[in-house]
Every structure is written in C-alpha cells, then in structure tokens.
Design a protein around this motif. Sequence first.
Motif, PDB file in Angstrom:
ATOM      1  N   TYR A   1       0.839  -1.191   0.000  1.00  0.00           N
ATOM      2  CA  TYR A   1       0.000   0.000   0.000  1.00  0.00           C
ATOM      3  C   TYR A   1       0.876   1.243   0.000  1.00  0.00           C
ATOM      4  O   TYR A   1       2.044   1.208   0.375  1.00  0.00           O
ATOM      5  CB  TYR A   1      -0.912   0.019   1.227  1.00  0.00           C
ATOM      6  N   ASN A   2       0.309   2.343  -0.448  1.00  0.00           N
ATOM      7  CA  ASN A   2       1.032   3.606  -0.395  1.00  0.00           C
ATOM      8  C   ASN A   2       1.157   4.046   1.049  1.00  0.00           C
ATOM      9  O   ASN A   2       0.150   4.183   1.755  1.00  0.00           O
ATOM     10  CB  ASN A   2       0.287   4.682  -1.194  1.00  0.00           C
ATOM     11  N   LEU A   3       2.391   4.266   1.520  1.00  0.00           N
ATOM     12  CA  LEU A   3       2.580   4.708   2.897  1.00  0.00           C
ATOM     13  C   LEU A   3       1.900   6.038   3.133  1.00  0.00           C
ATOM     14  O   LEU A   3       1.393   6.319   4.219  1.00  0.00           O
ATOM     15  CB  LEU A   3       4.077   4.839   3.211  1.00  0.00           C
ATOM     16  N   ASN A   4       1.904   6.879   2.130  1.00  0.00           N
ATOM     17  CA  ASN A   4       1.290   8.194   2.238  1.00  0.00           C
ATOM     18  C   ASN A   4       0.097   8.255   1.282  1.00  0.00           C
ATOM     19  O   ASN A   4       0.184   7.794   0.144  1.00  0.00           O
ATOM     20  CB  ASN A   4       2.298   9.291   1.875  1.00  0.00           C
ATOM     21  N   PRO A   5      -1.011   8.808   1.729  1.00  0.00           N
ATOM     22  CA  PRO A   5      -2.232   8.834   0.906  1.00  0.00           C
ATOM     23  C   PRO A   5      -2.111   9.845  -0.223  1.00  0.00           C
ATOM     24  O   PRO A   5      -2.551  10.988  -0.117  1.00  0.00           O
ATOM     25  CB  PRO A   5      -3.315   9.232   1.910  1.00  0.00           C
ATOM     26  N   THR A   6      -1.509   9.433  -1.319  1.00  0.00           N
ATOM     27  CA  THR A   6      -1.319  10.333  -2.453  1.00  0.00           C
ATOM     28  C   THR A   6      -2.667  10.855  -2.946  1.00  0.00           C
ATOM     29  O   THR A   6      -3.610  10.080  -3.118  1.00  0.00           O
ATOM     30  CB  THR A   6      -0.614   9.588  -3.601  1.00  0.00           C
ATOM     31  N   PRO A   7      -2.789  12.161  -3.188  1.00  0.00           N
ATOM     32  CA  PRO A   7      -4.056  12.701  -3.702  1.00  0.00           C
ATOM     33  C   PRO A   7      -4.489  11.987  -4.969  1.00  0.00           C
ATOM     34  O   PRO A   7      -3.667  11.575  -5.788  1.00  0.00           O
ATOM     35  CB  PRO A   7      -3.715  14.174  -3.973  1.00  0.00           C
ATOM     36  N   GLN A   8      -5.796  11.819  -5.122  1.00  0.00           N
ATOM     37  CA  GLN A   8      -6.370  11.039  -6.209  1.00  0.00           C
ATOM     38  C   GLN A   8      -5.853  11.472  -7.574  1.00  0.00           C
ATOM     39  O   GLN A   8      -5.525  10.651  -8.421  1.00  0.00           O
ATOM     40  CB  GLN A   8      -7.905  11.170  -6.174  1.00  0.00           C
ATOM     41  N   ASN A   9      -5.730  12.764  -7.801  1.00  0.00           N
ATOM     42  CA  ASN A   9      -5.345  13.239  -9.127  1.00  0.00           C
ATOM     43  C   ASN A   9      -3.853  13.068  -9.402  1.00  0.00           C
ATOM     44  O   ASN A   9      -3.392  13.366 -10.495  1.00  0.00           O
ATOM     45  CB  ASN A   9      -5.729  14.710  -9.300  1.00  0.00           C
ATOM     46  N   GLN A  10      -3.088  12.603  -8.390  1.00  0.00           N
ATOM     47  CA  GLN A  10      -1.664  12.379  -8.596  1.00  0.00           C
ATOM     48  C   GLN A  10      -1.291  10.906  -8.506  1.00  0.00           C
ATOM     49  O   GLN A  10      -0.134  10.550  -8.628  1.00  0.00           O
ATOM     50  CB  GLN A  10      -0.849  13.158  -7.555  1.00  0.00           C
ATOM     51  N   SER A  11      -2.243  10.071  -8.283  1.00  0.00           N
ATOM     52  CA  SER A  11      -1.948   8.661  -8.028  1.00  0.00           C
ATOM     53  C   SER A  11      -2.340   7.790  -9.206  1.00  0.00           C
ATOM     54  O   SER A  11      -3.130   8.175 -10.069  1.00  0.00           O
ATOM     55  CB  SER A  11      -2.685   8.181  -6.777  1.00  0.00           C
TER      56      SER A  11
ATOM     57  N   GLU B   1      -3.989   4.005 -10.417  1.00  0.00           N
ATOM     58  CA  GLU B   1      -5.260   3.396 -10.059  1.00  0.00           C
ATOM     59  C   GLU B   1      -5.193   2.833  -8.644  1.00  0.00           C
ATOM     60  O   GLU B   1      -4.251   2.124  -8.290  1.00  0.00           O
ATOM     61  CB  GLU B   1      -5.594   2.285 -11.050  1.00  0.00           C
ATOM     62  N   LEU B   2      -6.168   3.159  -7.836  1.00  0.00           N
ATOM     63  CA  LEU B   2      -6.182   2.732  -6.437  1.00  0.00           C
ATOM     64  C   LEU B   2      -6.729   1.320  -6.322  1.00  0.00           C
ATOM     65  O   LEU B   2      -7.575   0.891  -7.113  1.00  0.00           O
ATOM     66  CB  LEU B   2      -7.047   3.681  -5.604  1.00  0.00           C
ATOM     67  N   SER B   3      -6.255   0.607  -5.315  1.00  0.00           N
ATOM     68  CA  SER B   3      -6.805  -0.707  -5.027  1.00  0.00           C
ATOM     69  C   SER B   3      -8.195  -0.547  -4.418  1.00  0.00           C
ATOM     70  O   SER B   3      -8.609   0.552  -4.033  1.00  0.00           O
ATOM     71  CB  SER B   3      -5.896  -1.454  -4.049  1.00  0.00           C
TER      72      SER B   3
ATOM     73  N   ARG C   1     -10.366   5.858   1.195  1.00  0.00           N
ATOM     74  CA  ARG C   1     -10.582   7.268   0.814  1.00  0.00           C
ATOM     75  C   ARG C   1     -12.001   7.721   1.142  1.00  0.00           C
ATOM     76  O   ARG C   1     -12.215   8.856   1.560  1.00  0.00           O
ATOM     77  CB  ARG C   1     -10.338   7.452  -0.689  1.00  0.00           C
ATOM     78  N   GLN C   2     -12.961   6.821   0.950  1.00  0.00           N
ATOM     79  CA  GLN C   2     -14.346   7.181   1.242  1.00  0.00           C
ATOM     80  C   GLN C   2     -14.549   7.388   2.740  1.00  0.00           C
ATOM     81  O   GLN C   2     -15.247   8.318   3.161  1.00  0.00           O
ATOM     82  CB  GLN C   2     -15.302   6.100   0.728  1.00  0.00           C
ATOM     83  N   VAL C   3     -13.925   6.517   3.543  1.00  0.00           N
ATOM     84  CA  VAL C   3     -14.021   6.683   4.997  1.00  0.00           C
ATOM     85  C   VAL C   3     -13.388   8.013   5.418  1.00  0.00           C
ATOM     86  O   VAL C   3     -13.937   8.748   6.236  1.00  0.00           O
ATOM     87  CB  VAL C   3     -13.342   5.510   5.726  1.00  0.00           C
TER      88      VAL C   3
END
Length: 436
Positions: free
Chosen positions: A339-349, A351-353, A360-362
């Motif tokens: 997993y990404n140690l740091n929550p990269t912003p959606q527009n910079q990442s 495809e998320l698992s 992210r929703q939580v």
Amino acid sequence: MKDTPENEKKIEEDENKINNKVSVDSSATVTNGSTAGSTCSDAEVKLTPLERLTHDLNNDPKCTKEITLGKRIGFYRIRGELGSGNFSQVKMGIHALTREKVAIKILDKTKLDQKTQRLLSREIANMDKLHHPNIIRLYEVVETLAKLHMVMEYACGGEVFTKISNEGKLSEAESKLLFSQVIAAVEHMHEQNIIHRDLKAENLFYASPVLVKVGDFGFSTISRPDQTLSTFCGSPPYAAPELFKDESYFGSYVDIWALGIMLYFMVTGIMPFRAETVAKLKKCILDGSYTIPSYISDSCQFLIRSMLKHIPHDRFTITEIKRSEWLRDQNFPQAFEPYNLNPTPQNQSKELSKEESEARQVLKDLGITEQHLLNSNSQESRSSITGSYRIVLHRIQKKHSGVVEGMMEQPRDLHIYDNKKNSKKLAQHSKLCTIL
C-alpha cells in the motif's frame, strides 16, 4: 492502569461526555471560514468530525489541559501504561476520529544518545516497509520538543511469554497454529531484507486467542542474504552461538536460531539453555548441551534440532521449516497487498486498489479532503492525516482478509510492547545490546 470493567466503564462515560459536547459543537454553523458558533443567514453546514476535533483541540479547555498533562497527543487520547523501558514508556491510546485503540511508545529525546537515535530511525524505517497480518504495524510518529511518540497497532492479548509463564506450555496443536504465523511473518521480513535480531516470546503478542503478531523492531536492520553483520543484539537465552564468538554473522541464520528457541519454549514452557549467569549460559550454548522432553513428538523434535544447528548454514531455511513434517498442512498467512505509505491525492496517483478506494471514502466521511492529503503527502509517517489514513486502511485490509481480533481477557501483566523493566536479571547483565 489496568483495563478492568470499572475502568472501561469510566472511559466510556468520559467518551460519552465528549461526544455530547461534540454534538453541541456540530450544531454550530460555519460559513466562508467563519468560526464555529457564529450565526449567518447564508448557506449553513455542519462541522465534519475532523473540523469538530480541530475546534476542540484549539478551543476546549479540557483538551488543552489534557495536552498540557500529556494525556493527549495529536489526534490521540492517552490512557493507561502498557509497559516501560530504560528510555521509554508504552501507553494505550485512542484515535479520536476512528476510535481505534493503539499502542504509543513514548521516548524521552533528551536521554537518547546517537547510537540509540540511529536504532530508532532504523526501527521506524523498517516498520514502514512491513505489511503483514502477523506483524505489528506502525501508524504514525508524533514529535514534540522533548518526546517522540511511535503510534502502533495494539494487540489486546499480551505477550505469549506471559501466558506460557502463567499457564504453562502450549499444546503442540496450538503451537503449530501460532508458530506458522510467526514463520510467515519472519519470511515477509526476510523478503524485505529486514532482520529482526530480537525474536522471542516476549516480543510475540496475542491479538486474539488464535492470532499472534511479531513486534518490537528496536534491533532490526537491513541486510541482504550475502551480507554479514557485526553488532551483537538481542536477549542472551535466544542468542545464536556465533553471537558469543566475537565474529561477524549472517542475520537470517540468527533469526532462525531464535525461532528454534521460541518453538522449544512454546511446547515445553522452559528454555533449552538455562544458567544462573551469562558466562554459564554462553558455555551451554557454545557446548550445544540441551535436551528435549520425550513427550514432544518426533516431528517437532526434528524441527527444533534442525533450527538449533551450531553451524549457521546447516540450519533449516524458512522454506524448509514450512515444508517440515510437523508443520504439514498448516496455513501460512500471506502479506497484505503493498500500500502507499502516504495517501497520495487522487489526481496524482495511479489506479487505487479496492481497499485504498474504500479508505478514501471513509476519510472523506471524516472530513479529510484531497487538500488535506496533498498537504500531508510530504510528511510521511509524521502527519496526523497520514496516521488516520493508515489506521483506516489497515482496518479495511484486515476486514477484507478475514482477520478477526480481540475477544481476549486482558492479562494481569500488561507490560507487552516494551517489557524490559521486568526482564529477568540474566538479560539485564547481558553484554549484548539492551533494547529501549
């Protein structure tokens, strides 16, 4: 402070009071950045959980007092002590947004010399690389002028060492179940070239009656299979012969030896090498003089002897341990997806698992926006937003993988994450490293 029913009830009452206050605060309105409590006829919005928490931390006298008294740090309310060492304490904490219980290792920075600081930096870096259901996870590092706080996953059941010391040896069936989990955890470490160097029953913690986790990475280091090490670390009763010979050693073989000692302790309730002094213990280990009780099955005896070989290269590898007759048909838990140690912003990442998307929703429901993620991205584990992300993601990963925790009574001895205060005198007089 022990987790007695009375204390639990008191904690719940305190949290209800805070929640009641929060509910009052949440009825306040904010518009265009105005402060909570202001009135405005324009569009009104309720505060998110993050906004309520931020408001309380900045304005609530009770929160201010808790911060001053060391009962609150960052997003965490600090409860009773779990353990203590030479330079540290370990206390239980509760994450204010997620209500997750955590273990917080608190270190006095003024008492840390350069060598200890290097070990600490290595401990944090190594824990960041590990993502296995049987390894304690690091969530966040919170630093103040005088103290450093390592916020970690909390295992509610205490040490395997404590249970065996109080109740006696484990059955071979139970030992198989737990030991296979330890083997899977160590295999994951070694795949990352991380050597633990302090594997022992005192650093193995129950998260449920059938789930254990390896913790305390204070002596861990990075070492490739072809590299040797020279720093002698760990507890004397678990130390491999080569550690007493003042010569370099291969880290993975030292971990294998310690696993052999751990298995012996699980199935017998005693240590294979016992002596009144470190000097006598050293002689026992170098002589290889130990016996295995006859009630231990032949396949278990064979596995123990295969790990406790004096010549390091003769010891079983992790693969051979997994294939041994004694562990036949056992399940070896797989690591979580990286997993990404740091929550990269959606527009910079990329495809998320599925788990990351759910996390992210939580976070969004808690009021943590993409801008919050962007601001925390460069701070690694030293960010409250990153800590919240890791807690939420870990909870989701455990849920999806079917990991069930809890359902254990709290043991009387709560010195679980850093039990050096109550270590045996034999370990205290060791010439090997002593842990924080």
